[in-house]
Design a protein around this motif. Structure first.
Motif, PDB file in Angstrom:
ATOM      1  N   LEU A  48       7.072   3.826   8.530  1.00 55.20           N
ATOM      2  CA  LEU A  48       7.214   3.550   6.890  1.00 55.20           C
ATOM      3  C   LEU A  48       6.109   2.598   7.216  1.00 55.20           C
ATOM      4  CD1 LEU A  48      10.838   2.241   7.941  1.00 55.20           C
ATOM      5  CD2 LEU A  48       9.750   3.488   5.848  1.00 55.20           C
ATOM      6  N   CYS A  49       5.570   2.445   5.890  1.00 59.44           N
ATOM      7  CA  CYS A  49       4.188   1.182   6.435  1.00 59.44           C
ATOM      8  C   CYS A  49       4.582   0.234   5.092  1.00 59.44           C
ATOM      9  CB  CYS A  49       3.287   1.720   5.843  1.00 59.44           C
ATOM     10  SG  CYS A  49       3.021   2.721   7.150  1.00 59.44           S
ATOM     11  N   ALA A  50       3.781  -0.860   4.736  1.00 61.16           N
ATOM     12  CA  ALA A  50       3.941  -2.034   3.785  1.00 61.16           C
ATOM     13  C   ALA A  50       3.066  -2.905   3.476  1.00 61.16           C
ATOM     14  CB  ALA A  50       5.670  -2.860   3.207  1.00 61.16           C
ATOM     15  N   GLY A  51       2.784  -3.175   2.803  1.00 64.51           N
ATOM     16  CA  GLY A  51       1.483  -3.755   2.299  1.00 64.51           C
ATOM     17  C   GLY A  51       0.052  -3.733   2.657  1.00 64.51           C
ATOM     18  N   ASP A  52      -0.800  -3.892   2.992  1.00 66.42           N
ATOM     19  CA  ASP A  52      -2.489  -3.233   3.144  1.00 66.42           C
ATOM     20  C   ASP A  52      -2.000  -2.563   4.227  1.00 66.42           C
ATOM     21  OD1 ASP A  52      -2.930  -4.857   0.999  1.00 66.42           O
ATOM     22  OD2 ASP A  52      -2.629  -7.528   2.483  1.00 66.42           O
ATOM     23  N   SER A  53      -1.731  -1.995   4.813  1.00 66.36           N
ATOM     24  CA  SER A  53      -1.611  -0.929   5.858  1.00 66.36           C
ATOM     25  C   SER A  53      -2.480   0.032   6.144  1.00 66.36           C
ATOM     26  CB  SER A  53      -0.181  -0.195   5.902  1.00 66.36           C
ATOM     27  OG  SER A  53       0.196   0.600   5.020  1.00 66.36           O
ATOM     28  N   HIS A  54      -3.453   0.157   5.209  1.00 66.20           N
ATOM     29  CA  HIS A  54      -4.278   0.954   5.012  1.00 66.20           C
ATOM     30  C   HIS A  54      -5.305   0.235   5.427  1.00 66.20           C
ATOM     31  CE1 HIS A  54      -2.048   4.704   3.619  1.00 66.20           C
ATOM     32  NE2 HIS A  54      -2.080   3.876   2.912  1.00 66.20           N
TER      33      HIS A  54
END
Ligand code: DON
Length: 305
Positions: A48-54
């Motif tokens: 699970l990722c959220a926001g500027d995770s890249h």
């Protein structure tokens, strides 16, 4: 769960304005102070990722976790802790004051710069290149990402401006705590700090520690349970330098920060978490990243205490 992650970012993004990007290394000053992202890698292999995770960032002191793992694997607990302590320092990460005042001259723990430099010198390898390759390979395997490499501009900047680390390393050499060529060890240390990575990479690395040394995705043992136990204990007591105590109260997860803005957190038998937020507090820890972890720890009841 995705909703909780998104709330963790949305409710805490304002904290980025209360911190500042690291500027003592000129290349780090170019990072985006407003970025904030999080990734979780569960040991059941869901992500699970959220926001500027890249956002890509340099791993910085989070690499000290892998350096310690490799030193323990290569030299064993007795040898490692005969040259480095296991006590919190209550001083900034690059402080050298206690090297001189302590009788043994041993760095207090493996996560302050002095301790990490000694651990780097203990990793298997006849020279800096071999030692770097050993730790770099372990990072790639723990993150399940063979493409992870150095950010050359940050490496050059680290090397050009790393005079405090040079002072520390030469002092350690004088005290007989570094075996080989001191410049070679420093070069390895600078390269390790400059490894470019993402939050998902770091979350997967943390998930291996959460899973007691076994990769959740391929069921391969990378390190012993004992090494995981040692690393989690030192992450808890020393991972956020002179704010490790407050962080344990607020979050309560074995964690390690870096001045690139990442915090790696381990929720034992559960998940690896990585936050990225390059705006730092006065201790060199991600300002908003800490708040995101505090939010998640509360909402998901993660504290180990
Ligand atoms: O040693 C240094 O100056 C850095 N390249 C790494 C320090 C670091 O990440 C400290 N962590 N908060």
């Amino acid at each position: 769960m995705q909703k909780i992650l998104q709330e963790a970012i949305d409710n805490n993004r304002h904290w980025t304005a209360h911190g500042a990007v690291a500027s003592y290394i000129p290349e780090l000053a170019k990072e985006n102070p407003d970025a904030l992202g999080v990734c979780i890698y569960n040991i059941d292999n869901t992500t699970l990722c959220a926001g500027d995770s890249h956002t890509k960032f340099t791993i910085q002191s989070v690499s000290k976790v892998v350096t310690l793992i490799c030193a323990l694997m290569d030299k064993g607990k007795e040898t490692v802790f005969s040259s480095v302590g296991m006590e919190p320092s209550a001083d900034p990460f690059n402080s050298m004051v206690k090297l001189e005042t302590r009788e043994s001259h041993k760095p207090l723990n493996p996560f302050i710069n002095a301790g990490a430099i000694v651990c780097t010198s203990m990793v298997q390898g006849d020279n800096g290149i071999e030692k770097f390759n050993r730790i770099h390979n372990m990072i790639k395997i723990m993150a399940d990402n063979p493409a992870i490499d150095i950010n050359q501009s940050v490496y050059r900047s680290e090397k050009l401006t790393g005079n405090t680390n040079r002072a520390i390393a030469y002092y350690l050499k004088g005290a007989g705590l570094i075996e080989k060529d001191v410049e070679d060890v420093l070069d390895t240390y600078f390269k390790l700090c400059s490894i470019e990575i993402t939050a998902l990479d770091v979350a997967k690395m943390a998930s291996v520690i959460a899973n007691n040394g076994i990769t959740p995705w391929s069921n391969e043992r990378l390190m012993s349970i004992e090494i995981c136990r040692i690393v989690k204990a030192i992450m808890t007591t020393c991972g956020l330098y002179d704010s490790s105590g407050q962080f344990s109260v607020d979050v309560g997860l074995p964690s390690k920060s870096g001045v690139g803005g990442c915090i790696m957190a381990v929720a034992p038998q559960n998940m690896g978490i990585a936050v990225i937020g390059p705006a730092l507090d006065s201790h060199g820890n991600s300002m908003a990243g800490k708040k995101v972890l505090e939010y998640l720890a509360n909402e998901l009841n993660l504290s180990i205490f």
